[in-house]
Write a protein that holds these residues in place. Structure first.
Motif, PDB file in Angstrom:
ATOM      1  N   ASP A  59      36.044  37.433  46.794  1.00  0.00           N
ATOM      2  CA  ASP A  59      35.033  38.272  47.441  1.00  0.00           C
ATOM      3  C   ASP A  59      35.377  39.746  47.305  1.00  0.00           C
ATOM      4  O   ASP A  59      36.540  40.125  47.321  1.00  0.00           O
ATOM      5  CB  ASP A  59      34.947  37.928  48.934  1.00  0.00           C
ATOM      6  N   GLY A  60      34.347  40.562  47.189  1.00  0.00           N
ATOM      7  CA  GLY A  60      34.530  42.008  47.194  1.00  0.00           C
ATOM      8  C   GLY A  60      34.988  42.614  45.880  1.00  0.00           C
ATOM      9  O   GLY A  60      35.218  43.805  45.813  1.00  0.00           O
ATOM     10  N   ALA A  61      35.136  41.808  44.829  1.00  0.00           N
ATOM     11  CA  ALA A  61      35.560  42.343  43.531  1.00  0.00           C
ATOM     12  C   ALA A  61      34.359  42.986  42.830  1.00  0.00           C
ATOM     13  O   ALA A  61      33.223  42.549  43.003  1.00  0.00           O
ATOM     14  CB  ALA A  61      36.153  41.245  42.668  1.00  0.00           C
ATOM     15  N   SER A  62      34.628  43.999  42.039  1.00  0.00           N
ATOM     16  CA  SER A  62      33.550  44.676  41.318  1.00  0.00           C
ATOM     17  C   SER A  62      33.091  43.885  40.094  1.00  0.00           C
ATOM     18  O   SER A  62      32.057  44.190  39.523  1.00  0.00           O
ATOM     19  CB  SER A  62      33.990  46.082  40.904  1.00  0.00           C
ATOM     20  N   ILE A  63      33.895  42.898  39.690  1.00  0.00           N
ATOM     21  CA  ILE A  63      33.498  42.003  38.601  1.00  0.00           C
ATOM     22  C   ILE A  63      33.526  40.581  39.142  1.00  0.00           C
ATOM     23  O   ILE A  63      34.180  40.306  40.147  1.00  0.00           O
ATOM     24  CB  ILE A  63      34.418  42.137  37.357  1.00  0.00           C
ATOM     25  N   GLU A  64      32.807  39.699  38.466  1.00  0.00           N
ATOM     26  CA  GLU A  64      32.792  38.301  38.898  1.00  0.00           C
ATOM     27  C   GLU A  64      34.167  37.699  38.625  1.00  0.00           C
ATOM     28  O   GLU A  64      34.598  37.634  37.478  1.00  0.00           O
ATOM     29  CB  GLU A  64      31.697  37.543  38.142  1.00  0.00           C
ATOM     30  N   ASN A 166      38.335  44.962  30.563  1.00  0.00           N
ATOM     31  CA  ASN A 166      38.205  44.230  31.824  1.00  0.00           C
ATOM     32  C   ASN A 166      39.505  43.659  32.367  1.00  0.00           C
ATOM     33  O   ASN A 166      39.588  43.367  33.562  1.00  0.00           O
ATOM     34  CB  ASN A 166      37.166  43.125  31.672  1.00  0.00           C
ATOM     35  N   ILE A 169      40.836  46.102  34.930  1.00  0.00           N
ATOM     36  CA  ILE A 169      39.979  46.089  36.117  1.00  0.00           C
ATOM     37  C   ILE A 169      40.284  44.851  36.957  1.00  0.00           C
ATOM     38  O   ILE A 169      40.441  44.940  38.177  1.00  0.00           O
ATOM     39  CB  ILE A 169      38.486  46.121  35.713  1.00  0.00           C
ATOM     40  N   GLU A 172      43.657  45.167  38.726  1.00  0.00           N
ATOM     41  CA  GLU A 172      43.563  46.114  39.839  1.00  0.00           C
ATOM     42  C   GLU A 172      42.820  45.498  41.019  1.00  0.00           C
ATOM     43  O   GLU A 172      43.246  45.623  42.165  1.00  0.00           O
ATOM     44  CB  GLU A 172      42.849  47.395  39.391  1.00  0.00           C
ATOM     45  N   GLU A 173      41.709  44.844  40.727  1.00  0.00           N
ATOM     46  CA  GLU A 173      40.914  44.211  41.785  1.00  0.00           C
ATOM     47  C   GLU A 173      41.737  43.138  42.497  1.00  0.00           C
ATOM     48  O   GLU A 173      41.711  43.044  43.723  1.00  0.00           O
ATOM     49  CB  GLU A 173      39.639  43.583  41.207  1.00  0.00           C
ATOM     50  N   LYS A 176      44.568  44.834  44.499  1.00  0.00           N
ATOM     51  CA  LYS A 176      44.006  45.599  45.617  1.00  0.00           C
ATOM     52  C   LYS A 176      43.627  44.658  46.765  1.00  0.00           C
ATOM     53  O   LYS A 176      43.949  44.909  47.914  1.00  0.00           O
ATOM     54  CB  LYS A 176      42.774  46.378  45.150  1.00  0.00           C
TER      55      LYS A 176
END
Length: 181
Positions: A59-64, A166, A169, A172-173, A176
């Motif tokens: 949940d809350g990730a900028s990518i699926e 990606n 990203i 990092e996601e 984070k």
């Protein structure tokens, strides 16, 4: 004049009926299309995370992104969707990654519109297998550390670029948010 009016009315009725039939067909087939897409997505997650027995969406990730778990509930890695424009359209890729070791565990092409017999070879094992156990720190440059498909350099470069852009990203996601733990 009367013949033209009759022709316009007949064509209008045919157009309305055709539109209605297409709309109804779309409504009737949409649930099955979504079911097949979900099954393909799940299949791809388990393909790129071979040690996973279950998964959960992050949940809350900028990518699926999905987090895979083994039988004991321990995280085996993440799977995420990377996209890039190919030669004839977008290429959508499911990517598996072991975040602890920072290596790819697999790559599966979800969808593409590449040329059959050329760019479409990005779906074949000889191409996708080169990414298994590949460190995320590699350059992902075609003709350097990524083998291109002869005659389909644009497609090969698109896959490599999607991965390179990606992976960072996704890492990092994940770091984070710490996953869904």
């Amino acid at each position: 004049m009367k013949g033209i009016l009759r022709l316009v009315v007949v064509l209008g009725i045919i157009s309305i009926l055709s539109g209605f039939i297409l709309a109804e067909t779309s409504i009737l087939t949409q649930p099955k299309i979504e079911e097949v897409a979900q099954a393909r997505l799940e299949e791809a997650i388990f393909e790129v995370l071979p040690d996973a027995k279950e998964y959960q969406e992050v949940d809350g990730a900028s990518i699926e992104m999905y987090q895979g778990y083994d039988d004991s509930g321990d995280t085996v890695g993440i799977a995420f969707i990377a996209q890039e424009a190919g030669f004839q359209g977008d290429i959508s890729i499911m990517v598996g990654m072991n975040v602890d070791d920072e290596i790819l565990t697999g790559v599966s092409i979800l969808s593409h519109a590449e040329t059959p017999g050329l760019g479409a070879k990005i779906t074949e094992g000889f191409f996708t297998d080169q990414f298994k156990n590949k460190p995320v720190s590699d350059e992902y440059q075609v003709k350097e550390d990524v083998d291109a498909i002869t005659g389909a350099t644009v497609s090969s470069k698109a896959v490599a670029k999607a991965l390179k852009d990606n992976i960072e990203i996704a890492l990092e996601e994940y770091k984070k948010g710490g996953g869904n733990q």
